[in-house]
Design a protein around this motif. Sequence first.
Motif, mmCIF file in Angstrom:
data_model
loop_
_atom_site.group_PDB
_atom_site.id
_atom_site.type_symbol
_atom_site.label_atom_id
_atom_site.label_comp_id
_atom_site.label_asym_id
_atom_site.label_seq_id
_atom_site.Cartn_x
_atom_site.Cartn_y
_atom_site.Cartn_z
ATOM 1 N N TRP A 7 9.155 -5.561 -37.861
ATOM 2 C CA TRP A 7 9.184 -4.613 -36.753
ATOM 3 C C TRP A 7 10.631 -4.236 -36.430
ATOM 4 O O TRP A 7 10.962 -3.075 -36.283
ATOM 5 N N GLY A 8 11.459 -5.253 -36.275
ATOM 6 C CA GLY A 8 12.879 -4.987 -36.050
ATOM 7 C C GLY A 8 13.240 -4.575 -34.640
ATOM 8 O O GLY A 8 14.328 -4.850 -34.167
ATOM 9 N N SER A 9 12.322 -3.889 -33.959
ATOM 10 C CA SER A 9 12.621 -3.442 -32.604
ATOM 11 C C SER A 9 11.320 -3.348 -31.810
ATOM 12 O O SER A 9 10.227 -3.254 -32.385
ATOM 13 N N CYS A 80 11.626 2.045 -25.325
ATOM 14 C CA CYS A 80 11.363 2.921 -26.473
ATOM 15 C C CYS A 80 12.235 4.171 -26.450
ATOM 16 O O CYS A 80 12.388 4.846 -27.474
ATOM 17 N N ALA A 81 12.810 4.480 -25.290
ATOM 18 C CA ALA A 81 13.764 5.591 -25.200
ATOM 19 C C ALA A 81 15.185 5.127 -25.499
ATOM 20 O O ALA A 81 16.134 5.903 -25.361
ATOM 21 N N GLY A 82 15.320 3.854 -25.893
ATOM 22 C CA GLY A 82 16.637 3.307 -26.214
ATOM 23 C C GLY A 82 17.330 2.651 -25.042
ATOM 24 O O GLY A 82 18.473 2.199 -25.166
ATOM 25 N N VAL A 175 16.745 2.716 -32.621
ATOM 26 C CA VAL A 175 17.034 1.394 -32.046
ATOM 27 C C VAL A 175 17.136 0.366 -33.168
ATOM 28 O O VAL A 175 16.238 0.239 -34.008
ATOM 29 N N ARG A 176 18.217 -0.380 -33.185
ATOM 30 C CA ARG A 176 18.477 -1.373 -34.225
ATOM 31 C C ARG A 176 18.139 -2.780 -33.717
ATOM 32 O O ARG A 176 18.178 -3.037 -32.511
ATOM 33 N N HIS A 200 16.795 -7.014 -29.308
ATOM 34 C CA HIS A 200 15.431 -6.804 -29.800
ATOM 35 C C HIS A 200 15.051 -7.891 -30.802
ATOM 36 O O HIS A 200 13.957 -8.464 -30.726
ATOM 37 N N GLU A 201 15.938 -8.162 -31.756
ATOM 38 C CA GLU A 201 15.634 -9.161 -32.781
ATOM 39 C C GLU A 201 15.386 -10.530 -32.172
ATOM 40 O O GLU A 201 14.447 -11.241 -32.570
ATOM 41 N N GLN A 202 16.218 -10.932 -31.207
ATOM 42 C CA GLN A 202 16.029 -12.234 -30.568
ATOM 43 C C GLN A 202 14.661 -12.307 -29.878
ATOM 44 O O GLN A 202 13.939 -13.302 -30.001
#
Length: 521
Positions: A7-9, A80-82, A175-176, A200-202
Motif C-alpha cells: 500500500w505504501g500510503s 488523502c489530499a496529502g 503521497v510517499r 504513513h509507512e510507520q
Amino acid sequence: MRGDLEWGSIPRLVRYAAGRYAGGEAVVDGRQRISYAELGERVERAAAACIAAGVEPGDRVAVWAPNTADWISAALGAVCAGGVLVPLNTRFKGAEAAYVLARTRARLLFVTGTFLGTSYVASLRRARAERELPDLEQVVVLSDTAPEGYRTWKDFLAGGDAVTEEAVRERGEAVRPGDLSDIVFTSGTTGRPKGAMITHEQTLRAFGTWSELAGLTEGDRYLIVNPFFHTFGYKAGIIACLMRGAVMIPQPVFNVGTVLANVAAERVTVLPGPPTLHQSILDHPARGAHDLGSLRLVVTGAAVVPLELVERLRGELGVATVLTAYGMSETTGMATMCRRGDAAEVIAATSGRAIPDTEVRVVSGGAGQPGEVLVRGYNVMSGYWEDPEATAAAIDADGWLHTGDVGVMDPGGNLRITDRIKDMFIVGGFNAYPAEIEQSLARHPDVVDAAVVGIPDARLGEVGKAYVVRREGASLTAEDVIAWARREMANYKVPREVEFLAELPRNASGKVVKGELRTRG
C-alpha cells in the motif's frame, strides 16, 4: 511483499479497501450503514473538498470531534489530499486546543458542534477573535448548521464538486511512504504537550502487525470505544479495519449500558479498551440481559491487568482471545504485544514481547530488576514537531527512544510496565514506585481511586503521600489506610500521609496530573 509495504500510503490503503471489500459493511453509526465502496466515495469527496479549500501536501489539518462516521471521512479525506492529520482531544478546553492548532499552524479544522454540553465552536471564538490562530483559515462544523464565519460539513463538501476524480487520485498517488501522516500530541502531564511525528509507512507497518498478531479478520465487527483522537482508536481502530475489511462501529461516549447494547445488537466480535472498560462490563448488573456471546477478541493494556479479569473474560464471556499490549505516541502506538496462545499469567502480568523487527530493552542494575524501557526500530517517531531539543533528549545517538517508563523484563522477553521515571521517589535509599503502591491501595474495598507522590522527609529524604478517593458512604480514615498499607507492603512503600479528595485531578487524556498533587504539599 508485505501488504503494508504494497500500500505504501494511507490513500492507497483507502482505495484498496473500497475495492477489495466493496459490498461489505464498513461503518455502522447509529442508523447509518455505510459500505466500503460508499466509504471510499465519501473519503474521496472529502479529499476533493480539502483540495478545493486550499490544502496543500504537508499542510496540517486538525479534527476536534468525537467518534463518528464523519470523523472517519474528514480525517481520511484530509490525509488523502496529502494533509497531515492533527487529532485533538475531545476533553481539551479552548486554550488547550488553540495551543495545538497554533503550534502546528493548522490551516483547516473540522470540529463538532456541541458535545457533552460543551460548544467547541464557542471555545474557539476567543482564540480566533484575539488572533491567536492566524494560520487557521477555515473551520468546518460537522453539522447541518454553523455560525457566521464557519462552514457546515455539507457546504464544505459541495465546495469540492469542481475537483475531478483524477485530481484527487493524483494527489493521493503523490503521497510517499516516508511522508508524515499525522502528528499526535502527548498528554502533557509534565509540561506542554509535544507532537510525535509519524509517517504513513510507520502507521501501516505497525498496525499491519497489530492486525496480524490480534487475528483481526474480514467481517469482524469492531466496537471502537477508544477515542479516535488517540493513536489506538484511530490506528488500531480505523486503519486496522481498513486493512482487514472489518466493520467499524464508533461509539462517541463510553457508557457501559451503551456498550452492552451495542455488543448485543450489532453482534460485536472485537472490543479493545482499557481494563476498566472490561471490568465494568463484567460487573454491570444488567449484563445478564444482553447476549454477549459474539465477543471473540479483546485487546487491553495501559494499566495492570488482574489475572482474574483475563480468566473472567475467557470463562464468563467466552472470549477466545485476550491480549495485552504496550505502546505510546512516540512508538506509533506499538512497542510490545502478547501473542495468541500465551498463558493467562503472561497476558495478565505483562504487556508481551517486542513486536517483530523492533527492539525493546530495560536499562537496569541486573536481570529482573526495574529500569527505564528503551525502544528501537521502525516504529520510533521521526521526532517531535519542530522541537529538536526535545527530540534529542528522547532519542539517543544509537536510535533508542528513552520512554520514561519503568519496567521489568522476564527471561522470555515479556515486559511489565511498573511506573514513570519522573514519578519514582527514594525512601531511605529504596526506590519507591507510585504505580505499584497505588495498585495495592486500590485493592482496599473502600478505596475507589488513589494516587501517590513523594514528599520531603527530614529523616528518609522522601516518603509517600497518598491522595485517596473513598467509596461513597465509607468512613475510611487516614489511619485506616496507613494500617492497611503496613499489612500489604514493605515499610518503605507505606504512605506516611493520606489526604482524601472527591476526585483526582486528571488531564484531557484522563491521566492523573501528579504535578498538581505535588503542589498541594
